[in-house]
Scaffold this motif. Structure first.
Motif, mmCIF file in Angstrom:
data_model
loop_
_atom_site.group_PDB
_atom_site.id
_atom_site.type_symbol
_atom_site.label_atom_id
_atom_site.label_comp_id
_atom_site.label_asym_id
_atom_site.label_seq_id
_atom_site.Cartn_x
_atom_site.Cartn_y
_atom_site.Cartn_z
ATOM 1 N N GLU A 132 0.828 -1.210 0.000
ATOM 2 C CA GLU A 132 0.000 0.000 0.000
ATOM 3 C C GLU A 132 0.863 1.262 0.000
ATOM 4 N N LYS A 161 2.456 1.678 -3.419
ATOM 5 C CA LYS A 161 1.466 2.156 -4.374
ATOM 6 C C LYS A 161 1.200 3.642 -4.183
ATOM 7 N N ARG A 162 1.098 4.064 -2.897
ATOM 8 C CA ARG A 162 0.845 5.472 -2.598
ATOM 9 C C ARG A 162 2.011 6.342 -3.062
#
Length: 270
Positions: A167, A170-171
């Motif tokens: 996550e 991805k951010r």
């Protein structure tokens, strides 16, 4: 057993003298480790007088580098002013997930404490060694790692702050894509003569932007020290000078304002 034909050159190459030297060095290091293990302050007194000699030993004595590394002492971001900490104690107090031993070089403790490079590390609870003696940074460059932990200058590029989950990766990718027009604009505006590239930073929380240096050249602090040398070699300064990367903080109001102005077509205002 020493040769009868005695001269300095012959004695330096004598096998007997080499054995004597090796044993004397080993006994000295064993004695220093014993003193360092006491709690009566004896080692602090020794360090005040001979600490710089041990740092010089790290640079020159590759065979005993690890042993000498255990005898080094530094101020850190988690010690009181004037209090010193060894690398063994540093590793013992490392929080789970911290991958490396971090350090930053500066003129004074105050300058090191106020360095923007510390922002994200402080937020994660990572301790940072303060290199405030000019010889410190050279010693760390020679030691490179201690007990399988890399020694990392936090003012250089590609700083590893631990494992990122999917996550977070991805951010970060999304933020980099979002900021690409601004990073491209800054790269074009500043040009290759000032910065090699412009990137989105992972190490900043408050400061709008910083300049970091490449892994394989001098840091900005070392460059400043070398420029101050009376007999400095200008040619060496040119090829040892680290290439600069500008890192921007994507959450800073200043950077967000620049991004908004660029999006609105106000490149001159940006």
């Amino acid at each position: 057993d020493l040769p009868l034909n005695v001269s300095r050159e012959i004695l330096q190459e004598s096998r007997v003298v080499r054995v004597m030297r090796k044993r004397l060095v080993r006994k000295t290091l064993d004695m220093l480790k014993d003193i360092a293990g006491r709690d009566n302050g004896d080692y602090d007194t020794f360090w005040d007088a001979f600490g710089r000699n041990l740092k010089l030993g790290v640079i020159e004595d590759a065979a005993n580098r690890d042993t000498l590394g255990s005898l080094l002492r530094f101020q850190t971001s988690k010690t009181e002013t004037g209090k010193l900490k060894g690398l063994d104690a540093y590793i013992e107090s490392m929080p789970e997930g911290q991958p490396d031993i971090y350090y930053v070089a500066a003129d004074t403790r105050a300058a090191a404490e106020n360095s923007p490079f510390l922002e994200q590390l402080a937020k994660k609870g990572y301790e940072v060694l303060f290199m405030i003696d000019p010889i410190d940074e050279v010693a760390m460059a020679n030691l490179t790692q201690y007990k399988e932990k890399k020694l990392v200058d936090i003012s250089k590029e590609d700083l590893n702050l631990g494992d990122e989950d999917e996550e977070e990766k991805k951010r970060q990718t999304e933020v980099e894509e979002e900021m690409k027009p601004l990073t491209d604009f800054l790269q074009e505006t500043l040009g290759a003569g000032k910065v090699e590239k412009v990137a989105v930073s992972k190490r900043l929380t408050d400061t709008p932007c910083i300049l970091v240096t490449s892994k394989f050249g001098w840091s900005a602090n070392m460059e400043r020290i070398m420029k101050a040398q009376a007999m400095g070699d200008n040619r060496a300064q040119e090829y040892m000078k680290g290439k600069k990367t500008m890192e921007i903080n994507p959450t800073s109001p200043v950077i967000l304002d620049l991004k908004a102005r660029l999006a609105a077509g106000d490149a001159a205002g940006a």
